[in-house]
Design a protein around this motif. Structure first.
Motif, PDB file in Angstrom:
ATOM      1  N   ASP A  67    -105.798 106.045  -2.470  1.00 34.13           N
ATOM      2  CA  ASP A  67    -104.726 106.859  -3.060  1.00 34.13           C
ATOM      3  C   ASP A  67    -105.245 107.425  -4.336  1.00 34.13           C
ATOM      4  OD1 ASP A  67    -101.100 106.417  -3.118  1.00 34.13           O
ATOM      5  OD2 ASP A  67    -102.558 107.798  -3.916  1.00 34.13           O
ATOM      6  N   LYS A  68    -105.878 108.444  -4.498  1.00 32.96           N
ATOM      7  CA  LYS A  68    -106.125 108.915  -5.558  1.00 32.96           C
ATOM      8  C   LYS A  68    -105.414 109.206  -6.715  1.00 32.96           C
ATOM      9  CE  LYS A  68    -108.611 113.005  -6.363  1.00 32.96           C
ATOM     10  NZ  LYS A  68    -109.582 113.780  -6.440  1.00 32.96           N
ATOM     11  N   SER A  69    -104.087 109.795  -6.322  1.00 36.40           N
ATOM     12  CA  SER A  69    -103.054 110.059  -7.430  1.00 36.40           C
ATOM     13  C   SER A  69    -102.853 108.882  -7.970  1.00 36.40           C
ATOM     14  CB  SER A  69    -102.116 110.646  -6.597  1.00 36.40           C
ATOM     15  OG  SER A  69    -101.399 110.008  -5.718  1.00 36.40           O
ATOM     16  N   SER A  70    -102.564 107.674  -7.266  1.00 38.74           N
ATOM     17  CA  SER A  70    -102.102 106.485  -8.055  1.00 38.74           C
ATOM     18  C   SER A  70    -103.283 105.501  -8.328  1.00 38.74           C
ATOM     19  CB  SER A  70    -101.384 105.724  -7.015  1.00 38.74           C
ATOM     20  OG  SER A  70    -101.992 105.111  -5.855  1.00 38.74           O
ATOM     21  N   GLY A  71    -104.735 106.178  -8.153  1.00 46.15           N
ATOM     22  CA  GLY A  71    -105.639 105.104  -8.792  1.00 46.15           C
ATOM     23  C   GLY A  71    -106.013 103.706  -7.996  1.00 46.15           C
ATOM     24  N   ARG A  72    -105.924 103.871  -6.724  1.00 48.19           N
ATOM     25  CA  ARG A  72    -105.933 102.642  -6.060  1.00 48.19           C
ATOM     26  C   ARG A  72    -106.733 102.882  -4.629  1.00 48.19           C
ATOM     27  NH1 ARG A  72     -99.493 100.187  -6.440  1.00 48.19           N
ATOM     28  NH2 ARG A  72     -99.763  99.983  -8.716  1.00 48.19           N
ATOM     29  N   SER A  73    -107.191 101.635  -4.283  1.00 44.02           N
ATOM     30  CA  SER A  73    -107.867 101.510  -3.112  1.00 44.02           C
ATOM     31  C   SER A  73    -107.645 100.037  -2.602  1.00 44.02           C
ATOM     32  CB  SER A  73    -109.543 101.873  -3.171  1.00 44.02           C
ATOM     33  OG  SER A  73    -110.014 101.672  -1.783  1.00 44.02           O
ATOM     34  N   THR A  74    -107.452 100.181  -1.355  1.00 43.80           N
ATOM     35  CA  THR A  74    -107.425  98.634  -0.598  1.00 43.80           C
ATOM     36  C   THR A  74    -108.593  98.595   0.413  1.00 43.80           C
ATOM     37  OG1 THR A  74    -105.918  99.511   1.091  1.00 43.80           O
ATOM     38  CG2 THR A  74    -105.078  98.575  -1.080  1.00 43.80           C
ATOM     39  N   LEU A  75    -109.256  97.490   0.504  1.00 49.76           N
ATOM     40  CA  LEU A  75    -110.128  97.238   1.600  1.00 49.76           C
ATOM     41  C   LEU A  75    -109.519  95.977   2.708  1.00 49.76           C
ATOM     42  CD1 LEU A  75    -112.900  97.350   2.940  1.00 49.76           C
ATOM     43  CD2 LEU A  75    -113.678  95.458   1.619  1.00 49.76           C
ATOM     44  N   TYR A  76    -109.151  96.239   3.800  1.00 51.71           N
ATOM     45  CA  TYR A  76    -108.506  95.427   4.722  1.00 51.71           C
ATOM     46  C   TYR A  76    -109.659  94.974   5.829  1.00 51.71           C
ATOM     47  CZ  TYR A  76    -105.543  94.039   8.738  1.00 51.71           C
ATOM     48  OH  TYR A  76    -104.753  93.412   9.741  1.00 51.71           O
ATOM     49  N   ILE A  77    -109.759  93.690   5.837  1.00 61.33           N
ATOM     50  CA  ILE A  77    -110.593  92.855   6.732  1.00 61.33           C
ATOM     51  C   ILE A  77    -109.774  92.321   7.630  1.00 61.33           C
ATOM     52  CG2 ILE A  77    -112.390  91.197   6.813  1.00 61.33           C
ATOM     53  CD1 ILE A  77    -113.049  91.649   3.818  1.00 61.33           C
ATOM     54  N   ALA A  78    -109.904  92.417   8.747  1.00 63.10           N
ATOM     55  CA  ALA A  78    -109.228  91.919  10.206  1.00 63.10           C
ATOM     56  C   ALA A  78    -110.117  90.795  10.656  1.00 63.10           C
ATOM     57  CB  ALA A  78    -108.876  92.931  11.276  1.00 63.10           C
ATOM     58  N   ALA A  79    -109.005  89.654  11.217  1.00 62.36           N
ATOM     59  CA  ALA A  79    -109.710  88.475  11.860  1.00 62.36           C
ATOM     60  C   ALA A  79    -110.913  87.923  11.025  1.00 62.36           C
ATOM     61  CB  ALA A  79    -110.178  88.870  13.389  1.00 62.36           C
ATOM     62  N   SER A  80    -110.642  87.504   9.709  1.00 63.67           N
ATOM     63  CA  SER A  80    -111.943  87.165   8.777  1.00 63.67           C
ATOM     64  C   SER A  80    -112.883  86.009   9.481  1.00 63.67           C
ATOM     65  CB  SER A  80    -111.443  86.793   7.466  1.00 63.67           C
ATOM     66  OG  SER A  80    -110.277  85.692   7.805  1.00 63.67           O
ATOM     67  N   GLN A  81    -114.070  86.003   9.284  1.00 63.03           N
ATOM     68  CA  GLN A  81    -115.129  85.112   9.743  1.00 63.03           C
ATOM     69  C   GLN A  81    -115.905  84.491   8.502  1.00 63.03           C
ATOM     70  OE1 GLN A  81    -117.350  87.313  12.213  1.00 63.03           O
ATOM     71  NE2 GLN A  81    -116.060  87.998  13.644  1.00 63.03           N
ATOM     72  N   PRO A  82    -116.422  83.383   8.602  1.00 58.27           N
ATOM     73  CA  PRO A  82    -117.032  82.717   7.743  1.00 58.27           C
ATOM     74  C   PRO A  82    -118.137  83.469   7.158  1.00 58.27           C
ATOM     75  CG  PRO A  82    -116.672  81.028   9.243  1.00 58.27           C
ATOM     76  CD  PRO A  82    -116.043  82.309   9.911  1.00 58.27           C
ATOM     77  N   GLY A  83    -118.746  84.304   7.971  1.00 54.11           N
ATOM     78  CA  GLY A  83    -120.075  85.198   7.602  1.00 54.11           C
ATOM     79  C   GLY A  83    -119.511  86.284   6.603  1.00 54.11           C
ATOM     80  N   ASP A  84    -118.236  86.554   6.582  1.00 56.81           N
ATOM     81  CA  ASP A  84    -117.681  87.352   5.450  1.00 56.81           C
ATOM     82  C   ASP A  84    -117.463  86.938   4.290  1.00 56.81           C
ATOM     83  OD1 ASP A  84    -114.891  88.661   8.094  1.00 56.81           O
ATOM     84  OD2 ASP A  84    -117.242  89.281   7.953  1.00 56.81           O
ATOM     85  N   SER A  85    -117.618  85.703   3.912  1.00 54.44           N
ATOM     86  CA  SER A  85    -118.107  85.233   2.670  1.00 54.44           C
ATOM     87  C   SER A  85    -118.998  85.827   1.794  1.00 54.44           C
ATOM     88  CB  SER A  85    -118.071  83.629   2.685  1.00 54.44           C
ATOM     89  OG  SER A  85    -117.251  82.828   3.393  1.00 54.44           O
ATOM     90  N   ALA A  86    -118.567  86.385   0.811  1.00 62.46           N
ATOM     91  CA  ALA A  86    -119.428  87.222  -0.160  1.00 62.46           C
ATOM     92  C   ALA A  86    -118.301  87.596  -1.368  1.00 62.46           C
ATOM     93  CB  ALA A  86    -119.785  88.251   0.635  1.00 62.46           C
ATOM     94  N   THR A  87    -119.179  88.554  -2.234  1.00 60.99           N
ATOM     95  CA  THR A  87    -118.410  89.117  -3.545  1.00 60.99           C
ATOM     96  C   THR A  87    -118.131  90.731  -2.939  1.00 60.99           C
ATOM     97  OG1 THR A  87    -119.042  87.621  -5.039  1.00 60.99           O
ATOM     98  CG2 THR A  87    -118.273  89.804  -5.765  1.00 60.99           C
ATOM     99  N   TYR A  88    -117.026  91.013  -2.989  1.00 59.67           N
ATOM    100  CA  TYR A  88    -116.859  92.304  -2.496  1.00 59.67           C
ATOM    101  C   TYR A  88    -116.573  93.114  -3.887  1.00 59.67           C
ATOM    102  CZ  TYR A  88    -116.765  90.835   2.258  1.00 59.67           C
ATOM    103  OH  TYR A  88    -116.968  90.393   3.259  1.00 59.67           O
ATOM    104  N   LEU A  89    -117.249  94.211  -3.993  1.00 60.18           N
ATOM    105  CA  LEU A  89    -117.183  95.211  -5.075  1.00 60.18           C
ATOM    106  C   LEU A  89    -116.653  96.665  -4.829  1.00 60.18           C
ATOM    107  CD1 LEU A  89    -120.407  93.460  -5.830  1.00 60.18           C
ATOM    108  CD2 LEU A  89    -119.247  94.215  -7.958  1.00 60.18           C
ATOM    109  N   CYS A  90    -115.866  97.202  -5.466  1.00 62.73           N
ATOM    110  CA  CYS A  90    -115.672  98.646  -5.171  1.00 62.73           C
ATOM    111  C   CYS A  90    -116.297  99.376  -6.464  1.00 62.73           C
ATOM    112  CB  CYS A  90    -114.180  99.114  -5.274  1.00 62.73           C
ATOM    113  SG  CYS A  90    -113.230  98.708  -6.769  1.00 62.73           S
ATOM    114  N   ALA A  91    -116.537 100.544  -6.167  1.00 64.52           N
ATOM    115  CA  ALA A  91    -117.333 101.293  -7.470  1.00 64.52           C
ATOM    116  C   ALA A  91    -116.687 102.970  -7.054  1.00 64.52           C
ATOM    117  CB  ALA A  91    -118.638 101.159  -7.066  1.00 64.52           C
ATOM    118  N   VAL A  92    -116.721 103.503  -8.103  1.00 64.90           N
ATOM    119  CA  VAL A  92    -116.084 104.714  -8.246  1.00 64.90           C
ATOM    120  C   VAL A  92    -117.120 105.882  -8.678  1.00 64.90           C
ATOM    121  CG1 VAL A  92    -113.737 104.472  -8.372  1.00 64.90           C
ATOM    122  CG2 VAL A  92    -114.770 104.731 -10.332  1.00 64.90           C
ATOM    123  N   SER A  93    -117.267 107.039  -8.204  1.00 65.12           N
ATOM    124  CA  SER A  93    -118.376 107.811  -8.681  1.00 65.12           C
ATOM    125  C   SER A  93    -117.594 109.099  -9.495  1.00 65.12           C
ATOM    126  CB  SER A  93    -118.963 108.621  -7.297  1.00 65.12           C
ATOM    127  OG  SER A  93    -119.747 109.544  -7.899  1.00 65.12           O
TER     128      SER A  93
END
Lengths: 110, 113
Positions: A67-93
């Motif tokens: 949602d560019k106008s409100s300056g927000r992004s979400t990352l939805y992860i469904a049915a999480s698994q142990p292999g999803d363990s990590a650091t998640y970074l967002c970056a804007v161009s």
């Protein structure tokens, strides 16, 4: 100056849960937003790229919205698994720059 | 081939040494980037090369000297570094500048003694 924040800073969930990671940016004049995954001591793996004209992108169990106008992004992860363990970074161009958020450290417990 | 490679994986150097980090991609990308990442912090952009010309230098000290010999290669020459320069140095590339996905290499972990 563009600032990118991410909430929460850390998250621990049991396996199988659906979860949402949040990213906010202060200047909506972005070209795109990208979500990355980083394992400890490793480089970054691109997960999803959302162009400024798009509202969402999906890849497998991942869905990212913008949602560019409100300056927000979400990352939805469904049915999480142990292999999803990590650091998640967002970056804007932004201009010719590429500004990262501080990341969300995710632990998915078996 | 969607791979960005970086050598060496690890580097230990003294403050008087001269060393170089190397980055290579064969995806035909025309933009290449150097980032510095301290522990538990996000990557910070250092340099951007676009079509083999330096287009962004984020006020990085002169002890870091980038070089782009051709469109596939990017080097970072290091000289007289300080212990606080110890970090993970990441290289990335993209098709052309900002609108495109950036692909990152695995990084070089640098320790300055």
């Amino acid at each position: 100056k563009q600032e990118v924040t991410q909430i929460p800073a850390a998250l621990s969930v049991p396996e199988g849960e659906n979860l949402v990671l949040n990213c906010s940016f202060t200047d909506s004049a972005i070209y795109n937003l990208q979500w990355f995954r980083q394992d400890p001591g490793k480089g970054l793996t691109s997960l999803l790229l959302i162009q400024s004209s798009q509202r969402e992108q999906t890849s497998g169990r991942l869905n990212a919205s913008l949602d560019k106008s409100s300056g927000r992004s979400t990352l939805y992860i469904a049915a999480s698994q142990p292999g999803d363990s990590a650091t998640y970074l967002c970056a804007v161009s932004y201009g010719q720059n590429f500004v990262f958020g501080p990341g969300t450290r995710l632990s998915v417990l078996p | 081939d969607t791979e960005v490679t970086q050598t060496p994986k690890h580097l230990v150097m003294g403050m008087t040494n001269k060393k170089s980090l190397k980055c290579e991609q064969h995806m035909g990308h025309r933009a290449m980037y150097w980032y510095k990442q301290k522990a538990k912090k996000p990557p910070e952009l250092m340099f951007v090369y676009s079509y083999e010309k330096l287009s962004i230098n984020e006020s990085v000290p002169s002890r870091f000297s980038p070089e782009c010999p051709n469109s596939s290669l990017l080097n970072l020459h290091l000289h007289a570094l300080q212990p606080e320069d110890s970090a993970l140095y990441l290289c990335a590339s993209s098709q052309e500048g900002h609108p495109e996905t950036q692909y990152f290499g695995p990084g070089t972990r640098l320790l300055v003694l």
